[in-house]
Design a protein around this motif. Structure first.
Motif, mmCIF file in Angstrom:
data_model
loop_
_atom_site.group_PDB
_atom_site.id
_atom_site.type_symbol
_atom_site.label_atom_id
_atom_site.label_comp_id
_atom_site.label_asym_id
_atom_site.label_seq_id
_atom_site.Cartn_x
_atom_site.Cartn_y
_atom_site.Cartn_z
ATOM 1 N N ALA A 524 0.852 -1.193 0.000
ATOM 2 C CA ALA A 524 0.000 0.000 0.000
ATOM 3 C C ALA A 524 0.880 1.233 0.000
ATOM 4 O O ALA A 524 1.960 1.237 0.573
ATOM 5 N N PRO A 540 -4.395 8.259 -6.123
ATOM 6 C CA PRO A 540 -5.064 7.000 -5.791
ATOM 7 C C PRO A 540 -6.427 7.194 -5.138
ATOM 8 O O PRO A 540 -6.659 8.151 -4.409
ATOM 9 N N ASN A 542 -8.912 4.481 -2.921
ATOM 10 C CA ASN A 542 -8.731 3.178 -2.279
ATOM 11 C C ASN A 542 -7.255 2.781 -2.350
ATOM 12 O O ASN A 542 -6.894 1.829 -3.036
ATOM 13 N N PRO A 543 -6.374 3.529 -1.712
ATOM 14 C CA PRO A 543 -4.949 3.302 -1.916
ATOM 15 C C PRO A 543 -4.420 2.009 -1.336
ATOM 16 O O PRO A 543 -3.289 1.657 -1.599
ATOM 17 N N PRO A 545 -4.486 -1.847 -1.508
ATOM 18 C CA PRO A 545 -5.015 -3.007 -2.227
ATOM 19 C C PRO A 545 -5.526 -4.069 -1.268
ATOM 20 O O PRO A 545 -5.076 -4.194 -0.139
ATOM 21 N N GLY A 658 -8.231 -1.069 -5.960
ATOM 22 C CA GLY A 658 -7.529 0.204 -6.062
ATOM 23 C C GLY A 658 -7.828 0.849 -7.395
ATOM 24 O O GLY A 658 -7.980 0.165 -8.416
ATOM 25 N N TYR A 660 -6.588 4.369 -9.786
ATOM 26 C CA TYR A 660 -5.492 5.329 -9.867
ATOM 27 C C TYR A 660 -5.691 6.209 -11.095
ATOM 28 O O TYR A 660 -5.759 5.710 -12.225
#
Length: 853
Positions: A524, A540, A542-543, A545, A658, A660
């Motif tokens: 993370a 990001p 939901n940084p 995973p 995640g 991005y």
């Protein structure tokens, strides 16, 4: 024994216990095994550990950060020194499977088999001095390999020049150290760095501590010598290599072109290679360097007239493609004591992952844009956003050199080299060396403002201790060398935010030493860490995973959309903001343990087709422009992009782990071209990061659920260490100003109170290559003018006050400053300190005539 001594504490001998604990600590250090400086065999761990088994591509985990280098392929973690060689063998296996192909052994036994095909290798060598010379001669090596197609022999020659003994070149008792230059006697590194008798170039003040023999693996650009005898250098043009010496020795290996255009030499199904190439030029060259080292050992150990070379003190050196060669050769042969990998570019020091993450497609050498004579076809499956499934990265390639010494350099004037990525990867390699207590054996030096493969005098001064210590055995310090021009900027603390250079490795830097892979500390980015480089951004959502409550669940065929928005807060000029290309990458975990990534909008490579398992760096250019009036704080939304979710192979819903958002500039701008800026703003100098800040956020949503998830807002267009065009940003001076002691009312302010100073951290020699510049990070005084409030001479009444100072540098950044000279300028700076003004003491009381007060 020390543990039992702790019982002395029961006798309350506090002083004695302190002494015992100190003795135990000293004893522990004394008992710590010395990390070898070099080994006597090519691969000390060969055959000692089970070969790792890697999952299928679909089941390889997605790791956007740098992988944990202390985790074995079976998931167990161990940071201790005895585990180092096991980690090394795991990485060698990954490199052979996914990178350069196998490097054959030459032992004369069944261990020489390659990919299950039986081969045996043997070698002979001889050396002869040139006619009339006692220092120059030729090493001849003969490598014979017996395999399914019979016996094949490769014969090649290598020039060797010994130093001429003198008062400054004294031959050590063990013989001369030697350096193997990939494309010349010392590669592109100055010969004076290896010869104490040579005249020092202008500005060089740190001489070589000895003299080394010079071994030329090849000539300039590999036109001649042993280099093309093993594999010909093809200048980035895919070619057939079946007639190169290495591939004649091992006909079941194939490198280069994978289409039938090359006829019998193509690595294709028609020629017995249905999966494409399974070997590379770097495998051939690394093999060749090892055979040269074999030959040197043979002639140095022969009974009659042995060649006087010290086989425990050797170095490899090369630049650019040959910098990768020097690194690969030294990493794969543990008999090399020092590796010098100069300005090596993609596949060398830069991380494949980070280059994809922070650079626009085609601007630097990444998996999509490299020479596949150098790498085998299996690496292609990790191109584009699939790079995060790669089970290794190049910081581990550099760490293969450990515990031996490595110096890697960069030159940010040549953007194609990917030196920002190389800086972050070098920090990770440094962490590995530090973990094993050998931090002084690794150095990186990333500067700018000079030609490719040229070593400025200040760089030679800074790095010479690595050569003096690890090639010549001098007792010198190699601490304090590690630097990058970006770090020089970062160390000059200003008001602007900076990037966390450890963001790709923080997750494993802070993990406990031993625990299973599936335990604490999943990959993370640290909370709040984003890539925010001037106008470029990787943001990001939901940084962390991994599935969690509330994560978005998506089904095969769902329309997944993404949108960004921007605003310009506060007081600002009118501006036009252009976003050349933007896209969102989405990571998905499936219930069967597999995972995948897709892009919104979908990737569109130049041929319009995305091959299986090959993601493209980004969508095609989808430029959008926003016109913002002066002082307008409005939020401007982008167009909505949409992609159909490809779905999990088992047909079941997947969980988004995640998302991005990327805005990195225009894709495919041409090699070495940064490709504009992710968010180009017209109200300042973009390349010097002096435009007005922008607030940016993005979202993803599933059209079937109407759910919209927004990222946190980040502020871009802010100056930081990585936001400016080389050679650097304008620096914000560091103000040093201690709070003055209290003064008595009636005392005018003077230089005793108004004594602030301004300084900045610079790379000595980079702004002007002054003679004798150290090349190290140096804190220098910044000239300029001070304005104090209240000014000198002011008399303050009693009370508590704040003194303020404004510093205007002599070389101040202005809107007319060019991006190429911004690094020579400074921004204005302010500071304040408190001061207490006390009342004056009461006047002495006079005694009356009668003695009464």
């Amino acid at each position: 024994m020390c543990k039992s001594r702790r019982n002395l504490y029961l006798i309350r001998m506090s002083f004695g216990v302190a002494v015992v604990l100190l003795l135990c600590a000293a004893n522990s250090l004394a008992q710590r095994p010395q990390r070898p400086l070099v080994y006597t065999v090519e691969n000390t761990g060969a055959g000692l550990y089970p070969a790792p088994v890697f999952p299928s591509f679909a089941h390889l985990p997605i790791i956007r950060q740098l992988p944990d280098p202390f985790v074995f392929a079976d998931g167990v973690r161990d940071t201790k020194w005895p585990a180092q060689e096991h980690h090394r063998q795991d990485y060698l296996a990954a490199l052979a499977q996914y990178g350069q192909g196998p490097k054959p052994k030459c032992t004369g036994t069944s261990a020489d088999s390659v990919l299950g095909v039986p081969y045996t290798c043997s070698e002979t060598a001889s050396f002869a001095f040139s006619s009339g010379s006692t220092t120059s001669g030729t090493l001849t090596i003969n490598v014979t390999v017996v395999g399914p197609n019979g016996s094949n022999t490769l014969t090649t020659t290598v020039p060797i020049t010994l130093p001429t003994p003198s008062a400054t070149c004294v031959k050590p008792a063990a013989g001369w150290p030697y350096v193997i230059g990939m494309t010349g006697p010392t590669g592109s590194w100055p010969e004076s760095a290896f010869d104490a008798s040579a005249a020092l170039p202008s500005g060089v003040t740190v001489p070589a501590a000895g003299c080394a023999a010079q071994v030329s693996f090849g000539t300039f650009f590999g036109f001649a010598g042993a280099l093309p005898a093993f594999a010909s250098y093809t200048f980035g043009n895919l070619a057939a290599h079946n007639n190169d010496g290495f591939f004649k020795l091992y006909p079941t290996l194939c490198a280069g072109i994978t289409t039938g255009d090359a006829g019998s030499g193509a690595c294709d199904a028609a020629n017995g290679f249905p999966n494409g190439s399974n070997s590379t030029e770097y495998a051939a060259w690394s093999y060749g360097i090892s055979r040269v080292i074999d030959g040197i050992e043979m002639v140095a150990a022969q009974a009659n007239t042995p060649l006087p070379l010290d086989t425990t003190h050797s170095a490899t050196t090369g630049c650019s493609f040959a910098g990768k060669m020097a690194l690969m050769s030294g990493a794969l042969d543990e008999r090399v004591a020092l590796v010098i990998s100069q300005e090596n570019g993609g596949g060398g020091a830069p991380s494949w992952r980070i280059s994809h993450e922070i650079e626009t497609q085609g601007s630097v050498e990444d998996i999509n844009d490299t020479d596949y004579d150098w790498w085998d076809t299996s690496l292609l499956q990790f191109s584009g956003y699939n790079v995060y499934k790669l089970p290794f990265d190049n910081f581990e390639l550099m760490a293969l050199v450990a515990p031996r010494a490595l110096l890697q350099t960069g030159n940010s004037d040549y953007y194609w080299l990917g030196d920002r990525s190389a800086t972050f990867d070098s920090l990770a390699t440094e962490a590995i060396y530090n973990n094993y207590g050998i931090g002084d054996r690794f150095a990186y030096y990333v500067d700018t403002n000079h030609f490719h493969c040229v070593v400025p005098s200040y760089q030679q001064n800074a790095t010479q201790p690595m050569i003096n210590k690890f090639l010549f055995g001098a007792d010198v310090s190699t601490r304090g060398i590690n630097t990058s021009w970006q770090e020089a900027d970062a160390l000059s603390h200003g008001a602007q935010p900076t990037i966390d250079p450890h963001m790709w490795m923080r997750w494993w830097e802070t993990r406990p030493p031993e625990f299973p892979w599936w335990g604490t500390g999943q990959p993370a980015f640290p909370a709040g860490d984003v890539w925010n480089e001037g106008g470029d951004v990787m943001l990001p959502l939901n940084p962390t995973p991994g599935p969690w409550n509330g994560s978005l669940t998506i089904k095969t065929g769902d329309a997944i959309t993404s949108q960004y928005q921007l605003s310009m807060p506060g007081t600002h000029a009118a501006a036009t903001v252009t976003v050349p290309t933007s896209y969102t990458e989405i990571d998905v975990a499936c219930r069967d343990g597999s995972s995948y990534t897709f892009s919104v909008p979908a990737p569109v490579p130049s041929n319009g087709v995305v091959p299986p398992n090959q993601g493209s760096q980004s969508a095609a250019a989808n430029s959008q422009t926003f016109t913002i009036a002066a002082n307008d704080p409005s939020v401007f939304p982008s167009a909505v992009a949409s992609t159909t979710n490809p779905g999990c192979d088992d047909g079941k819903p997947g969980t988004v782990t995640g998302s991005y958002f990327f805005a990195l500039g225009l894709p495919s701008p041409g090699a070495g071209n940064p490709g504009l800026t992710g968010f180009s703003t017209t109200d300042g100098v973009q390349e010097a990061a002096t435009t007005d800040p922008l607030n940016v956020a993005f979202n993803i949503s599933d059209s079937n659920t109407s759910r919209v998830d927004w990222s946190p807002t980040t502020t871009i267009n802010r100056q930081n260490a990585y936001s400016c065009t080389p050679p650097g940003c304008p620096l914000t001076p560091t103000i040093t100003w201690e709070a003055p002691k209290p003064i008595t009312s009636g005392t005018p302010l003077s230089s005793e109170q108004l004594d602030a100073t301004a300084s900045a951290m610079q790379l000595s020699g980079q702004t002007s290559e002054a003679p004798g510049a150290t090349g190290l990070l140096t804190n220098v005084s910044v000239p300029g003018a001070w304005v104090y409030s209240p000014p000198a001479g002011t008399v303050l009444p009693p009370g508590h006050y704040t003194l303020r100072a404004t510093f205007t540098p002599t070389n101040i950044y202005t809107t007319s400053t060019s991006a190429t000279t911004a690094y020579e300028t400074y921004t204005a700076a302010t500071a304040s300190v408190p001061i207490i003004v006390t009342p004056p003491p009461p006047p002495p009381q006079r005694r009356s005539e009668d003695g009464q007060h």
